[in-house]
Scaffold this active site. Sequence first.
Site, PDB file in Angstrom:
ATOM      1  N   CYS A   1       5.679  -1.497   7.150  1.00  6.75           N
ATOM      2  CA  CYS A   1       5.569  -0.210   7.251  1.00  6.75           C
ATOM      3  C   CYS A   1       6.588   0.610   7.027  1.00  6.75           C
ATOM      4  CB  CYS A   1       4.790   0.024   8.608  1.00  6.75           C
ATOM      5  SG  CYS A   1       3.168   1.251   8.456  1.00  6.75           S
TER       6      CYS A   1
ATOM      7  N   HIS B   1       0.335  -4.565   8.939  1.00  6.11           N
ATOM      8  CA  HIS B   1       1.298  -4.889   9.683  1.00  6.11           C
ATOM      9  C   HIS B   1       1.360  -6.385  10.198  1.00  6.11           C
ATOM     10  CE1 HIS B   1       3.463  -1.171  11.546  1.00  6.11           C
ATOM     11  NE2 HIS B   1       2.569  -0.589  10.827  1.00  6.11           N
TER      12      HIS B   1
ATOM     13  N   GLU C   1       2.577  -8.141  12.241  1.00  5.67           N
ATOM     14  CA  GLU C   1       1.993  -8.376  13.509  1.00  5.67           C
ATOM     15  C   GLU C   1       1.386  -7.939  14.760  1.00  5.67           C
ATOM     16  OE1 GLU C   1       3.933  -4.208  12.896  1.00  5.67           O
ATOM     17  OE2 GLU C   1       3.224  -6.073  12.331  1.00  5.67           O
TER      18      GLU C   1
END
Length: 256
Positions: free
Chosen positions: A100, A192, A194
């Site tokens: 990001c 993202h 994660e």
Amino acid sequence: MGVGKRFAVLLCAEDSDYVKKRYGGYYGVYVDMLAEEGETWDVFKVANGEFPDDEQIGRFDGFVITGSCNDAHGNDVWICDLISLLKKLDSLNKKVLGICFGHQILCRALGGKTGRAISGWDIGLTTIHLSPSSSSSNLFSSLKIPTTLSIIECHRDEVRELPPKAEVIAWSEKTGVEMFRYGDHMMGIQGHPEYTQDILIHLVDRLQQRTLIMDSYADELKANMGKVEPDKDAWKKLCTSFLKGRLSTSFLKARL
């Protein structure tokens, strides 16, 4: 699998109390996705001015740049210091994965341009397309990763112009550069990999409270959450393979 290797998270955001309590901070979120047995993981809170020195840099096999509430096109002191660090990591051929804000600041450090996205905020689950024309297409196929992947997004800035010699390796209907690759040692991902749906809901609440997004948009986002899950296993495989040097090995085999 990762015996003896050492990695560092360059933390570009302040942890909220919720993320600290639930996940051990964003550092914990990244370690949960990327760490393998036998590895050592450290964190540098670069947004607070905490940077590795030259001796410390030499100890690490790779670095991960996190997301941030700050703009990658800003000129805060720590952002300028981070750009200098990334240029140094490039010269040392260190593995760097940018997520990001990390994707955007990596682009800027390498000579590209970033700025506000013309299409505005992109929040929620996005389908990205891996580019069949890129030299990295063999890498994805060797890992048995599908050509379209879903990923959680939460950004209003984007890469506007790639650095010289960089290559777009994924795009979406809203964002032209969802992923880019620079040599075999640097890669950026706009989304993202994660994130969990839980983290996204928490972020939407914070953006709504700060009046950064409209209430109607926040309600729409929450109503759509949970209907489809991101391809977290595929993203984990892709990110760990790149960061640990297994991706370039697969690529070389695919070219022989």
